[in-house]
Design an enzyme around this catalytic site. Structure first.
Site, PDB file in Angstrom:
ATOM      1  N   SER A 251       0.852  -1.197   0.000  1.00  0.00           N
ATOM      2  CA  SER A 251       0.000   0.000   0.000  1.00  0.00           C
ATOM      3  C   SER A 251       0.882   1.238   0.000  1.00  0.00           C
ATOM      4  O   SER A 251       1.828   1.340   0.786  1.00  0.00           O
ATOM      5  CB  SER A 251      -0.887   0.000   1.244  1.00  0.00           C
ATOM      6  OG  SER A 251      -1.385   1.304   1.500  1.00  0.00           O
TER       7      SER A 251
ATOM      8  N   HIS B  94      -1.326  -2.283  -3.824  1.00  0.00           N
ATOM      9  CA  HIS B  94      -2.609  -2.145  -3.114  1.00  0.00           C
ATOM     10  C   HIS B  94      -3.047  -0.683  -3.182  1.00  0.00           C
ATOM     11  O   HIS B  94      -2.358   0.202  -2.682  1.00  0.00           O
ATOM     12  CB  HIS B  94      -2.404  -2.581  -1.661  1.00  0.00           C
ATOM     13  CG  HIS B  94      -3.641  -2.591  -0.818  1.00  0.00           C
ATOM     14  ND1 HIS B  94      -4.537  -3.628  -0.786  1.00  0.00           N
ATOM     15  CD2 HIS B  94      -4.117  -1.674   0.063  1.00  0.00           C
ATOM     16  CE1 HIS B  94      -5.496  -3.375   0.075  1.00  0.00           C
ATOM     17  NE2 HIS B  94      -5.280  -2.184   0.609  1.00  0.00           N
TER      18      HIS B  94
ATOM     19  N   ASP C 122      -5.634   1.995  -2.028  1.00  0.00           N
ATOM     20  CA  ASP C 122      -6.672   2.321  -1.038  1.00  0.00           C
ATOM     21  C   ASP C 122      -7.470   3.524  -1.514  1.00  0.00           C
ATOM     22  O   ASP C 122      -6.910   4.610  -1.696  1.00  0.00           O
ATOM     23  CB  ASP C 122      -6.008   2.675   0.300  1.00  0.00           C
ATOM     24  CG  ASP C 122      -5.444   1.460   1.003  1.00  0.00           C
ATOM     25  OD1 ASP C 122      -6.228   0.524   1.266  1.00  0.00           O
ATOM     26  OD2 ASP C 122      -4.237   1.450   1.297  1.00  0.00           O
TER      27      ASP C 122
ATOM     28  N   MET D 204     -10.597   5.994  -0.555  1.00  0.00           N
ATOM     29  CA  MET D 204     -11.470   6.450   0.536  1.00  0.00           C
ATOM     30  C   MET D 204     -12.282   7.650   0.048  1.00  0.00           C
ATOM     31  O   MET D 204     -11.767   8.482  -0.698  1.00  0.00           O
ATOM     32  CB  MET D 204     -10.632   6.865   1.739  1.00  0.00           C
ATOM     33  CG  MET D 204      -9.648   5.804   2.189  1.00  0.00           C
ATOM     34  SD  MET D 204      -8.757   6.333   3.651  1.00  0.00           S
ATOM     35  CE  MET D 204      -7.559   5.003   3.794  1.00  0.00           C
TER      36      MET D 204
ATOM     37  N   HIS E 213      -8.775  -1.597  -2.988  1.00  0.00           N
ATOM     38  CA  HIS E 213      -9.540  -1.689  -1.733  1.00  0.00           C
ATOM     39  C   HIS E 213     -10.427  -0.457  -1.631  1.00  0.00           C
ATOM     40  O   HIS E 213      -9.954   0.640  -1.343  1.00  0.00           O
ATOM     41  CB  HIS E 213      -8.535  -1.768  -0.571  1.00  0.00           C
ATOM     42  CG  HIS E 213      -9.151  -1.825   0.781  1.00  0.00           C
ATOM     43  ND1 HIS E 213      -8.431  -1.606   1.937  1.00  0.00           N
ATOM     44  CD2 HIS E 213     -10.433  -2.082   1.184  1.00  0.00           C
ATOM     45  CE1 HIS E 213      -9.228  -1.723   2.996  1.00  0.00           C
ATOM     46  NE2 HIS E 213     -10.442  -1.998   2.559  1.00  0.00           N
TER      47      HIS E 213
ATOM     48  N   MET F 221     -12.897   1.774   0.186  1.00  0.00           N
ATOM     49  CA  MET F 221     -13.508   2.136   1.472  1.00  0.00           C
ATOM     50  C   MET F 221     -14.464   3.284   1.181  1.00  0.00           C
ATOM     51  O   MET F 221     -14.190   4.451   1.471  1.00  0.00           O
ATOM     52  CB  MET F 221     -12.411   2.538   2.471  1.00  0.00           C
ATOM     53  CG  MET F 221     -11.594   1.337   2.940  1.00  0.00           C
ATOM     54  SD  MET F 221     -10.002   1.807   3.663  1.00  0.00           S
ATOM     55  CE  MET F 221      -9.003   1.852   2.183  1.00  0.00           C
TER      56      MET F 221
ATOM     57  N   MET G 272      -9.724  -6.728   7.892  1.00  0.00           N
ATOM     58  CA  MET G 272      -9.055  -5.506   8.347  1.00  0.00           C
ATOM     59  C   MET G 272      -8.531  -5.718   9.766  1.00  0.00           C
ATOM     60  O   MET G 272      -9.284  -6.089  10.663  1.00  0.00           O
ATOM     61  CB  MET G 272     -10.020  -4.325   8.351  1.00  0.00           C
ATOM     62  CG  MET G 272     -10.413  -3.799   6.976  1.00  0.00           C
ATOM     63  SD  MET G 272      -9.036  -3.265   5.943  1.00  0.00           S
ATOM     64  CE  MET G 272      -8.284  -1.987   6.932  1.00  0.00           C
TER      65      MET G 272
ATOM     66  N   ASP H  66      -5.042  -6.769   6.294  1.00  0.00           N
ATOM     67  CA  ASP H  66      -4.627  -5.396   5.961  1.00  0.00           C
ATOM     68  C   ASP H  66      -4.639  -4.500   7.196  1.00  0.00           C
ATOM     69  O   ASP H  66      -5.673  -4.319   7.826  1.00  0.00           O
ATOM     70  CB  ASP H  66      -5.614  -4.858   4.900  1.00  0.00           C
ATOM     71  CG  ASP H  66      -5.300  -3.441   4.443  1.00  0.00           C
ATOM     72  OD1 ASP H  66      -4.267  -2.883   4.831  1.00  0.00           O
ATOM     73  OD2 ASP H  66      -6.120  -2.908   3.665  1.00  0.00           O
TER      74      ASP H  66
HETATM   75  C1  DX5 Z   1      -6.124   1.332   5.998  1.00  0.00           C
HETATM   76  C2  DX5 Z   1      -5.733   0.807   4.636  1.00  0.00           C
HETATM   77  C3  DX5 Z   1      -4.488  -0.009   4.629  1.00  0.00           C
HETATM   78  C4  DX5 Z   1      -3.275   0.751   5.077  1.00  0.00           C
HETATM   79  C5  DX5 Z   1      -2.154  -0.186   5.389  1.00  0.00           C
HETATM   80  O1  DX5 Z   1      -7.396   1.841   5.962  1.00  0.00           O
HETATM   81  O2  DX5 Z   1      -6.760   0.000   4.116  1.00  0.00           O
HETATM   82  O3  DX5 Z   1      -4.256  -0.571   3.354  1.00  0.00           O
HETATM   83  O4  DX5 Z   1      -2.836   1.677   4.145  1.00  0.00           O
HETATM   84  O5  DX5 Z   1      -1.119   0.581   5.871  1.00  0.00           O
HETATM   85  P1  DX5 Z   1      -0.282   0.132   7.145  1.00  0.00           P
HETATM   86  O6  DX5 Z   1       0.497  -1.063   6.718  1.00  0.00           O
HETATM   87  O7  DX5 Z   1       0.556   1.341   7.389  1.00  0.00           O
HETATM   88  O8  DX5 Z   1      -1.256  -0.154   8.243  1.00  0.00           O
HETATM   89 ZN    ZN Z   2      -6.203  -1.253   2.309  1.00  0.00          ZN
END
Ligand code: DX5
Ligand code: ZN
Length: 208
Positions: A6, A30, A32, A34, A62, A64, A133, A167
């Site tokens: 990520s 990965h 992310d 949001m 991913h 969110m 998660m 994750d």
């Molecule tokens: C959190 C994300 C993760 C995050 C992981 O909401 O979904 O993918 O970026 O990062 P670390 O490894 O720093 O927890």
């Molecule tokens: Zn993630």
């Protein structure tokens, strides 16, 4: 075990640093996403992402987000291997699974730390991946919630064809807690240091 990296915690020179990251020995990138609604933070829109990512590694997306169909439509153009969405949204889960699949993309279903595995049992035959998660979704660099490993054990005990991905908060100290999963997402542990060195440290822990 595969590593999905990520880049959420990379602060600057994103394009250049993603390029460095995808030249390392990781398996997936990965992504992310949001929306500022399902979680407080908001990340990049599709046009920004098109400007910074490359296709040196398969993409593991991913989501969110609440408005899941909108984001699936936007991000499927990147041709990811997986699109993962959250069980906790207010949509018919089976319909969302089918929607991702009609694009020819593998489907992941994610649960927050407070959501029990039992809730997703009916969907397991229809997904390719379950993303557990191990922190509250919304930010990188959080502490691994140790109780989430119970869920991994429960999922492992089920005879199914889905992969298990975990994750959040995975680093050199917590990796031992998740050794029985198929894919680990690692963010800040890699991107806050020398990428090659950190990935090597993780692989050494996995393979001895
Ligand atoms: C959190 C994300 C993760 C995050 C992981 O909401 O979904 O993918 O970026 O990062 P670390 O490894 O720093 O927890
Ligand atoms: Zn993630």
């Amino acid at each position: 075990m595969k590593i999905s990296a990520s880049f959420l915690s990379i602060k600057d020179n994103l394009k250049e640093n993603i390029s460095r990251l995808t030249k390392t020995d990781i398996d997936y990138l990965h992504l992310d996403i949001m929306d500022g609604s399902f979680v407080l933070n908001k990340t990049w829109d599709i046009e920004q992402i098109k400007g910074i990512i490359n296709y040196n590694k398969p993409l593991d997306i991913h989501l969110m987000v609440d408005d899941v169909y909108k984001y699936i439509d936007q991000f499927q153009v990147l041709n990811p291997i997986y699109i993962t969405f959250h069980y906790e949204i207010n949509y018919d889960i089976m319909k969302v699974i089918e929607y991702i699949r009609q694009y020819g993309i593998k489907v992941g279903l994610s649960i927050k730390p407070e959501t029990d595995v039992e809730k997703i049992l009916p969907y397991l035959p229809y997904v390719d991946l379950v993303l557990v998660m191990s922190v509250d979704p919304g930010a990188g660099g959080q502490t691994f919630i140790a109780s989430t490993t119970d869920k991994i054990e429960k999922l492992r005990a089920i005879d199914g064809n889905f992969l298990i991905e975990v994750d959040g908060g995975i680093n050199i100290d917590t990796i031992d807690l998740v050794k029985n999963v198929d894919i680990i997402v690692v963010g800040s542990y890699i991107t806050n240091g020398n990428y090659e060195e950190r990935i090597k440290n993780i692989k050494e822990k996995i393979y001895g």
